[in-house]
Design an enzyme around this catalytic site. Structure first.
Site, PDB file in Angstrom:
ATOM      1  N   HIS A 157       0.837  -1.209   0.000  1.00 15.75           N
ATOM      2  CA  HIS A 157       0.000   0.000   0.000  1.00 15.75           C
ATOM      3  C   HIS A 157       0.867   1.252   0.000  1.00 15.75           C
ATOM      4  CE1 HIS A 157      -3.170  -2.829   1.258  1.00 15.75           C
ATOM      5  NE2 HIS A 157      -4.017  -1.921   0.806  1.00 15.75           N
ATOM      6  N   LYS A 161      -0.429   4.664   4.685  1.00 18.29           N
ATOM      7  CA  LYS A 161      -1.278   3.685   5.399  1.00 18.29           C
ATOM      8  C   LYS A 161      -0.712   3.413   6.790  1.00 18.29           C
ATOM      9  CE  LYS A 161      -3.719  -0.698   4.929  1.00 18.29           C
ATOM     10  NZ  LYS A 161      -4.973  -0.112   5.446  1.00 18.29           N
TER      11      LYS A 161
HETATM   12  N1  LIG Z   1     -12.640  -1.366   3.214  1.00 14.33           N
HETATM   13  C1  LIG Z   1     -12.100  -0.792   2.131  1.00 14.33           C
HETATM   14  O1  LIG Z   1     -12.446  -1.098   0.965  1.00 14.33           O
HETATM   15  C2  LIG Z   1     -11.086   0.288   2.337  1.00 14.33           C
HETATM   16  C3  LIG Z   1     -10.739   0.628   3.602  1.00 14.33           C
HETATM   17  N2  LIG Z   1      -9.876   1.669   3.831  1.00 14.33           N
HETATM   18  C4  LIG Z   1      -9.662   1.999   5.230  1.00 14.33           C
HETATM   19  O2  LIG Z   1     -10.389   3.194   5.512  1.00 14.33           O
HETATM   20  C5  LIG Z   1      -9.737   3.929   6.544  1.00 14.33           C
HETATM   21  C6  LIG Z   1      -9.482   5.352   6.062  1.00 14.33           C
HETATM   22  O3  LIG Z   1      -8.571   5.331   5.001  1.00 14.33           O
HETATM   23  P1  LIG Z   1      -8.100   6.672   4.286  1.00 14.33           P
HETATM   24  O4  LIG Z   1      -9.285   7.420   3.778  1.00 14.33           O
HETATM   25  O5  LIG Z   1      -7.025   6.297   3.363  1.00 14.33           O
HETATM   26  O6  LIG Z   1      -7.463   7.443   5.547  1.00 14.33           O
HETATM   27  P2  LIG Z   1      -7.405   9.019   5.836  1.00 14.33           P
HETATM   28  O7  LIG Z   1      -6.530   9.178   7.010  1.00 14.33           O
HETATM   29  O8  LIG Z   1      -7.094   9.755   4.569  1.00 14.33           O
HETATM   30  O9  LIG Z   1      -8.940   9.369   6.214  1.00 14.33           O
HETATM   31  C7  LIG Z   1      -9.521   9.101   7.444  1.00 14.33           C
HETATM   32  C8  LIG Z   1     -10.257  10.348   7.852  1.00 14.33           C
HETATM   33  O10 LIG Z   1     -11.039  10.070   9.017  1.00 14.33           O
HETATM   34  C9  LIG Z   1     -10.824  11.165   9.889  1.00 14.33           C
HETATM   35  N3  LIG Z   1     -11.159  10.865  11.277  1.00 14.33           N
HETATM   36  C10 LIG Z   1     -10.358  10.411  12.277  1.00 14.33           C
HETATM   37  N4  LIG Z   1     -11.048  10.338  13.427  1.00 14.33           N
HETATM   38  C11 LIG Z   1     -12.304  10.770  13.164  1.00 14.33           C
HETATM   39  C12 LIG Z   1     -13.468  10.957  13.968  1.00 14.33           C
HETATM   40  N5  LIG Z   1     -13.465  10.711  15.293  1.00 14.33           N
HETATM   41  N6  LIG Z   1     -14.599  11.401  13.365  1.00 14.33           N
HETATM   42  C13 LIG Z   1     -14.611  11.681  12.043  1.00 14.33           C
HETATM   43  N7  LIG Z   1     -13.522  11.554  11.244  1.00 14.33           N
HETATM   44  C14 LIG Z   1     -12.388  11.089  11.796  1.00 14.33           C
HETATM   45  C15 LIG Z   1      -9.363  11.504   9.687  1.00 14.33           C
HETATM   46  O11 LIG Z   1      -9.040  12.757  10.253  1.00 14.33           O
HETATM   47  P3  LIG Z   1      -7.524  13.055  10.750  1.00 14.33           P
HETATM   48  O12 LIG Z   1      -6.649  12.907   9.535  1.00 14.33           O
HETATM   49  O13 LIG Z   1      -7.610  14.467  11.233  1.00 14.33           O
HETATM   50  O14 LIG Z   1      -7.210  12.065  11.816  1.00 14.33           O
HETATM   51  C16 LIG Z   1      -9.289  11.488   8.183  1.00 14.33           C
HETATM   52  O15 LIG Z   1      -9.739  12.678   7.609  1.00 14.33           O
HETATM   53  C17 LIG Z   1      -8.462   3.141   6.861  1.00 14.33           C
HETATM   54  O16 LIG Z   1      -8.713   2.305   7.970  1.00 14.33           O
HETATM   55  C18 LIG Z   1      -8.236   2.308   5.601  1.00 14.33           C
HETATM   56  O17 LIG Z   1      -7.502   1.153   5.807  1.00 14.33           O
HETATM   57  C19 LIG Z   1      -9.338   2.387   2.818  1.00 14.33           C
HETATM   58  C20 LIG Z   1      -9.642   2.074   1.527  1.00 14.33           C
HETATM   59  C21 LIG Z   1     -10.537   0.994   1.168  1.00 14.33           C
HETATM   60  O1  LIG Z   2      -5.666   1.996   3.551  1.00 15.60           O
HETATM   61  C1  LIG Z   2      -5.912   1.753   2.349  1.00 15.60           C
HETATM   62  O2  LIG Z   2      -5.591   2.523   1.441  1.00 15.60           O
HETATM   63  C2  LIG Z   2      -6.631   0.507   2.034  1.00 15.60           C
HETATM   64  N1  LIG Z   2      -7.088  -0.182   3.035  1.00 15.60           N
HETATM   65  C3  LIG Z   2      -7.836  -1.378   2.964  1.00 15.60           C
HETATM   66  C4  LIG Z   2      -7.084  -2.502   3.653  1.00 15.60           C
HETATM   67  O3  LIG Z   2      -6.530  -2.270   4.733  1.00 15.60           O
HETATM   68  O4  LIG Z   2      -7.055  -3.606   3.126  1.00 15.60           O
HETATM   69  C5  LIG Z   2      -8.335  -1.699   1.590  1.00 15.60           C
HETATM   70  C6  LIG Z   2      -7.469  -1.260   0.461  1.00 15.60           C
HETATM   71  O5  LIG Z   2      -6.487  -2.221   0.222  1.00 15.60           O
HETATM   72  C7  LIG Z   2      -6.885   0.134   0.633  1.00 15.60           C
END
Ligand SMILES: NC(=O)C1=CN([C@@H]2O[C@H](COP(=O)(O)OP(=O)(O)OC[C@H]3O[C@@H](n4cnc5c(N)ncnc54)[C@H](OP(=O)(O)O)[C@@H]3O)[C@@H](O)[C@H]2O)C=CC1
Ligand SMILES: O=C(O)C1=N[C@H](C(=O)O)C[C@H](O)C1
Length: 271
Positions: A157, A161
């Site tokens: 990734h 991450k």
């Molecule tokens: N299941 C799937 O298909 C996928 C899952 N993911 C997962 O999704 C999650 C987010 O990924 P990603 O978008 O890349 O990460 P980011 O860090 O870009 O986004 C997460 C956001 O959530 C915010 N946040 C943190 N705490 C809170 C809260 N209490 N209330 C509201 N918002 C909050 C963060 O703020 P701040 O930065 O200020 O902490 C940030 O803006 C990860 O766990 C990732 O692994 C990602 C892609 C695909």
């Molecule tokens: O953090 C990410 O970017 C992603 N998180 C998910 C994971 O932990 O598997 C899904 C995807 O691979 C992207």
């Protein structure tokens, strides 16, 4: 039937922005609220332009409950601490909750299970069709090949991450373990370093690479005597996960409370 009103948690994050954009482009859905944590620099910003869309007329706020009481679903790709709180609030508001957040501890999963007694919750480490099919194929291959074949799961990734192994890697590990009829917990080999000893037969190994802007690569390797089988998936665009999350929200809305997987949404459960 009216539009599905969706709250997005982590709306200024990498995935949150994708989801805001996907909702803007989708028919029959509307953005009902956008959340970030307390003291986030994005509070009071309009989530639309952040996502490359026109002004939404909303601002990012930090108090979830008022938004959730006026919504049909929440899509949450934020942080583990936020996700467990939001699941409890989804239970209180009786709305669908789509959880993409990874890095959840066992206690977090227990709290999400508890919330799912009162609300339909779809939780998946990966919302893409390709990965969920890969999980089904992994389960089948693990069952067919048996423990003479060593299973190693490799993921890569982007450099930002924060959790490892990825949620997807763990999901693939669970699928492999289910195929073999074993518990992943007692067979997972994570973080080998130094003189870690010969490989224990039956273990399922994990390796995590981080760098650059890689959206998400996963490979399940079955290494036997004189042959090696690999099953792999490469995510090329985060919108893939956003579309999956929207599909899950549509599917979950109005469904009876329970904890569901993306395989339920995609009809892959018994595949
Ligand atoms: N299941 C799937 O298909 C996928 C899952 N993911 C997962 O999704 C999650 C987010 O990924 P990603 O978008 O890349 O990460 P980011 O860090 O870009 O986004 C997460 C956001 O959530 C915010 N946040 C943190 N705490 C809170 C809260 N209490 N209330 C509201 N918002 C909050 C963060 O703020 P701040 O930065 O200020 O902490 C940030 O803006 C990860 O766990 C990732 O692994 C990602 C892609 C695909
Ligand atoms: O953090 C990410 O970017 C992603 N998180 C998910 C994971 O932990 O598997 C899904 C995807 O691979 C992207």
């Amino acid at each position: 039937m009216g539009e599905l009103r969706i709250v997005v948690a982590g709306a200024a994050g990498r995935m949150g922005r994708m989801i805001v954009r996907a909702i803007h482009e989708a028919a029959g859905m509307t953005l009902a609220g956008a959340l970030e944590r307390e003291n986030s620099p994005w509070v009071d910003h309009d989530p639309g332009p952040l996502a490359g869309c026109p002004a939404s007329g909303l601002t990012i706020v930090t108090d979830p409950l008022p938004l959730m009481l006026n919504a049909d679903a929440i899509i949450d790709f934020s942080s583990p601490a936020a996700t467990v709180e939001l699941a409890a609030l989804a239970a209180q508001a009786r709305i669908a909750d789509v959880i993409g957040t990874t890095g959840l501890a066992d206690e977090d999963l227990d709290r999400i299970d508890a919330a799912a007694r009162h609300a339909p919750i779809v939780r998946s480490g990966n919302m893409s069709l390709g990965v969920n099919l890969l999980a089904a194929l992994t389960r089948r291959a693990a069952a067919a090949l048996g423990d003479e074949y060593d299973i190693e799961i490799v993921e890569m990734h982007h450099r930002m991450k924060v959790d490892a192994p990825s949620g997807t890697a763990l999901m693939l590990g669970e699928a492999a373990a289910a195929g073999r009829g074993i518990a992943l917990k007692s067979h997972a080999a994570r973080g080998r370093d130094g003189v870690s000893g010969a490989r224990r037969k039956g273990d399922i190994g994990f390796a995590s690479l981080r760098g650059g802007t890689v959206v998400g690569d996963h490979e399940v390797v079955f290494a036997g005597e004189g042959e090696r089988l690999s099953l792999a998936h490469h995510a090329e665009d985060r919108m893939l996960f956003a579309y999956g999350a929207l599909k899950a929200a549509r599917w979950a809305h109005g469904r009876k409370p329970g904890l569901y997987a993306m395989a339920d949404v995609l009809g892959l459960k018994d595949g």
